[in-house]
Scaffold this motif. Sequence first.
Motif, mmCIF file in Angstrom:
data_model
loop_
_atom_site.group_PDB
_atom_site.id
_atom_site.type_symbol
_atom_site.label_atom_id
_atom_site.label_comp_id
_atom_site.label_asym_id
_atom_site.label_seq_id
_atom_site.Cartn_x
_atom_site.Cartn_y
_atom_site.Cartn_z
ATOM 1 N N THR A 140 84.763 -26.834 61.163
ATOM 2 C CA THR A 140 85.701 -27.486 60.236
ATOM 3 C C THR A 140 86.181 -26.545 59.127
ATOM 4 N N ARG A 141 85.848 -25.272 59.229
ATOM 5 C CA ARG A 141 86.308 -24.302 58.217
ATOM 6 C C ARG A 141 87.831 -24.359 58.041
ATOM 7 N N PRO A 142 88.622 -24.386 59.113
ATOM 8 C CA PRO A 142 90.083 -24.475 58.926
ATOM 9 C C PRO A 142 90.512 -25.761 58.206
ATOM 10 N N HIS A 143 89.749 -26.826 58.353
ATOM 11 C CA HIS A 143 90.093 -28.093 57.692
ATOM 12 C C HIS A 143 90.000 -27.963 56.172
ATOM 13 N N ARG A 144 89.079 -27.139 55.707
ATOM 14 C CA ARG A 144 88.871 -26.980 54.254
ATOM 15 C C ARG A 144 89.811 -25.952 53.641
ATOM 16 N N ALA A 145 90.518 -25.199 54.458
ATOM 17 C CA ALA A 145 91.356 -24.107 53.956
ATOM 18 C C ALA A 145 92.472 -24.600 53.037
ATOM 19 N N SER A 146 92.932 -25.813 53.231
ATOM 20 C CA SER A 146 94.065 -26.301 52.435
ATOM 21 C C SER A 146 93.635 -27.074 51.185
ATOM 22 N N LEU A 147 92.337 -27.186 50.952
ATOM 23 C CA LEU A 147 91.880 -27.912 49.762
ATOM 24 C C LEU A 147 92.223 -27.131 48.500
ATOM 25 N N PRO A 148 92.673 -27.817 47.458
ATOM 26 C CA PRO A 148 92.888 -27.116 46.179
ATOM 27 C C PRO A 148 91.558 -26.548 45.672
ATOM 28 N N ASP A 149 91.579 -25.333 45.181
ATOM 29 C CA ASP A 149 90.350 -24.668 44.731
ATOM 30 C C ASP A 149 89.576 -25.466 43.692
ATOM 31 N N VAL A 150 90.264 -26.246 42.881
ATOM 32 C CA VAL A 150 89.592 -26.975 41.794
ATOM 33 C C VAL A 150 89.045 -28.330 42.229
ATOM 34 N N SER A 151 89.320 -28.744 43.457
ATOM 35 C CA SER A 151 88.850 -30.061 43.902
ATOM 36 C C SER A 151 87.326 -30.046 44.063
ATOM 37 N N GLN A 152 86.736 -31.217 43.885
ATOM 38 C CA GLN A 152 85.283 -31.322 44.057
ATOM 39 C C GLN A 152 84.875 -30.959 45.472
ATOM 40 N N GLU A 153 85.684 -31.334 46.435
ATOM 41 C CA GLU A 153 85.336 -31.033 47.822
ATOM 42 C C GLU A 153 85.380 -29.531 48.093
ATOM 43 N N ALA A 154 86.356 -28.830 47.503
ATOM 44 C CA ALA A 154 86.407 -27.372 47.674
ATOM 45 C C ALA A 154 85.208 -26.713 46.995
ATOM 46 N N GLN A 155 84.859 -27.184 45.819
ATOM 47 C CA GLN A 155 83.697 -26.635 45.105
ATOM 48 C C GLN A 155 82.418 -26.886 45.897
ATOM 49 N N SER A 156 82.304 -28.078 46.434
ATOM 50 C CA SER A 156 81.144 -28.409 47.253
ATOM 51 C C SER A 156 81.119 -27.547 48.518
ATOM 52 N N GLY A 157 82.279 -27.325 49.109
ATOM 53 C CA GLY A 157 82.366 -26.484 50.295
ATOM 54 C C GLY A 157 81.924 -25.058 50.008
ATOM 55 N N ARG A 158 82.328 -24.534 48.852
ATOM 56 C CA ARG A 158 81.883 -23.181 48.477
ATOM 57 C C ARG A 158 80.372 -23.157 48.272
ATOM 58 N N MET A 159 79.822 -24.269 47.745
ATOM 59 C CA MET A 159 78.371 -24.351 47.560
ATOM 60 C C MET A 159 77.667 -24.291 48.917
ATOM 61 N N VAL A 160 78.190 -24.996 49.907
ATOM 62 C CA VAL A 160 77.603 -24.974 51.253
ATOM 63 C C VAL A 160 77.722 -23.573 51.846
ATOM 64 N N ASP A 161 78.899 -22.955 51.712
ATOM 65 C CA ASP A 161 79.078 -21.599 52.244
ATOM 66 C C ASP A 161 78.064 -20.643 51.618
ATOM 67 N N GLU A 162 77.884 -20.738 50.305
ATOM 68 C CA GLU A 162 76.939 -19.867 49.607
ATOM 69 C C GLU A 162 75.506 -20.158 50.046
ATOM 70 N N LEU A 163 75.161 -21.423 50.203
ATOM 71 C CA LEU A 163 73.818 -21.777 50.664
ATOM 72 C C LEU A 163 73.539 -21.199 52.046
#
Length: 184
Positions: A140-163
């Motif tokens: 689902t990485r391509p699904h998250r590509a269009s999320l605005p960087d400031v959205s909670q979902e994008a921030q959460s996604g970056r947290m998962v990527d970092e984890l």
Amino acid sequence: MATRKVCKHRFGSATASLAAAGAVLLFAAQQRKCESLSAQLRACTSLIERAQRQGALDRQHRLHLDLLYKAMDDPALAAVLDTYEEELGPELRRQYLFANALYINALHSHRVGYISLVELHGHLRVMCQNKFFRGYWEATRPHRASLPDVSQEAQSGRMVDELIRELDDAETEEWWVVGELPVI
């Protein structure tokens, strides 16, 4: 008699002045009371609006989960949600739908204040231990590509990527201590 008229006039002026001062004080007190009531009304309105937003989020979350459950139960409906770049079999598609339900549930719990950011981090760290969740996350990485960087979902996604990066790079088997806790 002239003296009496002057005294009456002086007392009359003093009484009028006291009455005017009293009226000004009364007006000022009423104005402060009105301002206080207005502030209380704004606070109540804000609480009502927050409760309405949370209720709307809860209803949307419930609807999202209901749709996912229907798709998990019916392969024909699950095919509608299949937007992955690779072909998935019905069992793996169902597992990915469930992984999505788990992720969205954790994110929703944080959005509405049921869990803190640190608790969300902990839930996501547990999910990242699972190979099916990791497969879902990569698919689902391509699904998250269009999320605005400031959205909670994008921030959460970056947290998962970092984890996931930190878990892969960890030199310990104690996965529950891996990862920098988010700053609150």
